[in-house]
Design a protein around this motif. Structure first.
Motif, short mmCIF file in Angstrom:
data_model
loop_
_atom_site.label_atom_id
_atom_site.label_comp_id
_atom_site.label_asym_id
_atom_site.label_seq_id
_atom_site.Cartn_x
_atom_site.Cartn_y
_atom_site.Cartn_z
N GLY A 84 0.79 -1.22 0.00
CA GLY A 84 0.00 0.00 0.00
C GLY A 84 0.82 1.27 0.00
O GLY A 84 0.29 2.36 -0.21
N ARG A 144 -7.54 -8.82 1.69
CA ARG A 144 -7.28 -7.53 2.33
C ARG A 144 -6.60 -6.56 1.36
O ARG A 144 -6.90 -5.36 1.36
CB ARG A 144 -6.43 -7.72 3.58
N SER A 155 -8.42 -3.11 0.15
CA SER A 155 -7.76 -1.83 0.42
C SER A 155 -7.50 -1.03 -0.85
O SER A 155 -6.96 0.08 -0.79
CB SER A 155 -6.44 -2.06 1.16
#
Length: 238
Positions: free
Chosen positions: A54, A78, A82
Motif C-alpha cells: 500500500g 485484504r 484496500s
C-alpha cells in the motif's frame, strides 16, 4: 540469463514485491531477480507485505499462499479490499483445480503450484506485467449507459456509481471490452481467471450473479442477458 544478456534482449526491469516466509525459497528468487536486473523487495511476513504493497507501486506482487502470520488468501482479500490493484501471482503447494479456483476467485491474477522452475515464475510475472500494461490503453471505456474507468477502477450506470469488488470490476471491464458480443464461460475462465481448464466449480456463475445484482439494482431494465447454453451478453443499460 544474466543481467547483461537480459538488457541486450530489451528486458525492462521489473519492480516486484515478494511475500514469502521461506528464506530458502526467497534467497533463490532474490538471486535470479538480481541476475535479470529486476528489483525485488522481499517481505517475510504478511502484515509487513500488506503495508509495503500500500505504500509504493509494484509491477507484480508474488504471494505465497501459506505464510507464518496469516494465510495468503486472507492477505489477498485484504489487499484487494484496500484498493491495491497490482497483479498478483500466487504460489502454493496446493495445486488442485479447486485450490487454484479459490486463489483466483480471491483476486489473484495467476496461480503457480509448487514445485516450480524459477524461469517459469519470471515468465508468468512478465506476462502479468504485459497484460496489465495492455489494459491501460484507454482510461475510460463506454458502452450504452455504462462507464468503466480503468485507472481508477470505478464503474457507473447512468452516472450512478456501482460499488464493485475487484473481481466484479474485472468481469465488468471484460464485458465492456466485449460489448454487444456473447461472452462464453470458457472465455471468462481463460481471460478473467487465467485458467486454461474448467475447474468444475460454479465460480463463474456465482460471480456473474453478484455482478448482475449490482449492475441492475435500482434500474428498470436488465444489464446482462443470459444466452442459455452459450454464455452472457452485456446490454446497453438504457
Amino acid at each position: 540469463m544474466d543481467k547483461e544478456a537480459a538488457m541486450a534482449e530489451g528486458h525492462k526491469p521489473l519492480k516486484l514485491l515478494y511475500i514469502e516466509d521461506d528464506q530458502r525459497a526467497a534467497t533463490e528468487i532474490l538471486a535470479m531477480a538480481a541476475e535479470r536486473g529486476d528489483h525485488l523487495v522481499w517481505e517475510s511476513e504478511g502484515a509487513t507485505g500488506l503495508r509495503r504493497a500500500g505504500m509504493e507501486p509494484f509491477d507484480v506482487i508474488i504471494l505465497d499462499r501459506m505464510l507464518g502470520d496469516t494465510d495468503g488468501i486472507s492477505l489477498l482479500l485484504r489487499l484487494r479490499d484496500s484498493g491495491v490493484g497490482t497483479p498478483v501471482l500466487m504460489l502454493s503447494a496446493l495445486g488442485r483445480s479447486t485450490d487454484r479456483a479459490e486463489g483466483l476467485d480471491a483476486g489473484a491474477d495467476d496461480y503457480l503450484a509448487k514445485p516450480y522452475e524459477a524461469q517459469e515464475l519470471f515468465a508468468r510475472v512478465k506476462a502479468l506485467r504485459r497484460r496489465a500494461s495492455g489494459r491501460e490503453h484507454s482510461a475510460v471505456l463506454l458502452y450504452g449507459a455504462f462507464e468503466c474507468h480503468v485507472k481508477s477502477r470505478t464503474a457507473f450506470r447512468q452516472n450512478k456509481h456501482l460499488a464493485l469488488s475487484p473481481r466484479e470490476f474485472e468481469l465488468f471491464r471484460y464485458f465492456v471490452e466485449n460489448a454487444g458480443e456473447t461472452v462464453t464461460r470458457e472465455m471468462l475462465l481463460r481471460d478473467v481467471w487465467n485458467m486454461d481448464f474448467d475447474p468444475q466449480t460454479n465460480v463463474v456463475d456465482v460471480n456473474i450473479g453478484r455482478l448482475r445484482r449490482k449492475l441492475e439494482d435500482g434500474f428498470a431494465t436488465p444489464a446482462l442477458e443470459t444466452i442459455y447454453g452459450t454464455g452472457y451478453r452485456l446490454l446497453t443499460g438504457k
